[in-house]
Write an enzyme that holds these catalytic residues in place. Structure first.
Site, short mmCIF file in Angstrom:
data_model
loop_
_atom_site.label_atom_id
_atom_site.label_comp_id
_atom_site.label_asym_id
_atom_site.label_seq_id
_atom_site.Cartn_x
_atom_site.Cartn_y
_atom_site.Cartn_z
N HIS A 36 -60.83 -131.05 -84.08
CA HIS A 36 -59.93 -130.72 -85.20
C HIS A 36 -58.49 -131.03 -84.79
CE1 HIS A 36 -59.62 -127.37 -82.45
NE2 HIS A 36 -58.39 -127.23 -82.92
N HIS A 120 -52.18 -133.64 -82.50
CA HIS A 120 -53.17 -134.22 -81.58
C HIS A 120 -54.53 -133.61 -81.84
CE1 HIS A 120 -51.98 -130.44 -79.67
NE2 HIS A 120 -53.20 -130.43 -79.15
#
Ligand code: 2AM
Length: 180
Positions: A36, A120
């Site tokens: 995620h 990220h």
């Protein structure tokens, strides 16, 4: 409840990211279902605060947008721990969404998060990695580039810390407005 706001990804994207795993001895690779992108870490909240947060996130009025995952990076976490991640191509719509979420959460009483947003997707966590293997991984995958992904919603996740890996559960999903 330990909460965070993030983006989840379609199965093909998870598979594509998971296929990068390997070549770094001792790395704890994030499983495909756990991959995620965190937009805002919230932390422990009692249930009634979680409901306020849910309410605050429900009407941001932000549009859908395209996101390209690209570039490999690392964060040092303390003296020994490190995370290995794939980044995103510069994306004003993502930054706008993140800023709106930050404002909404502050209005809902969350203390401000002053850390710079570095979008990220964590691929692996490592302890004292062999530098040569890490360099080889980064060099070997630096040209990684996902196809443009249409981001049409974001998610309030709860996280249960586990011994091996945390379990992330989507508690609520917030649609973004149709693009165009
Ligand atoms: P990470 O991927 O860089 O580890 C759930 O814990 C998510 O929230 C993770 O993706 C984690 O980022 C992110 N996160 C951000 N700040 C955090 C914090 N202070 N503690 C735990 N997780 C945090």
């Amino acid at each position: 409840m330990r909460l965070f706001v993030g983006l989840d990804f379609p199965w093909e994207t998870r598979q594509m990211l998971a296929s990068l795993a390997g070549g770094v001895p001792g790395a704890r690779w994030v499983s495909p279902e756990n991959l995620h992108l965190t937009l805002r870490f919230i932390g422990e909240m009692p249930l009634h605060r979680a409901e306020e947060i849910d309410h605050a996130l429900a009407s941001l009025g932000q549009p859908s947008f395209l996101l390209v995952l690209t570039g490999i990076g690392t964060f040092a976490k303390g003296a020994h721990e490190m995370s290995l991640w794939v980044g995103v191509e510069r994306n004003p719509a993502l930054e706008k969404l993140q800023a709106k979420i930050e404002t909404a959460l502050q209005r809902a009483g969350c203390p401000p998060d002053r850390r710079r947003f570095t979008p990220h997707v964590t691929l692996a966590r490592l302890r004292d990695p062999a530098p040569a293997k890490l360099v080889a991984f980064v060099q070997g995958h630096n040209l990684f580039r996902s196809p443009p992904l249409m981001i049409e919603h974001f998610v309030l996740f709860s996280s249960q810390l586990g011994k091996e890996a945390s379990v992330y559960t989507p508690e609520a999903t917030y649609p973004l407005l149709a693009a165009g």
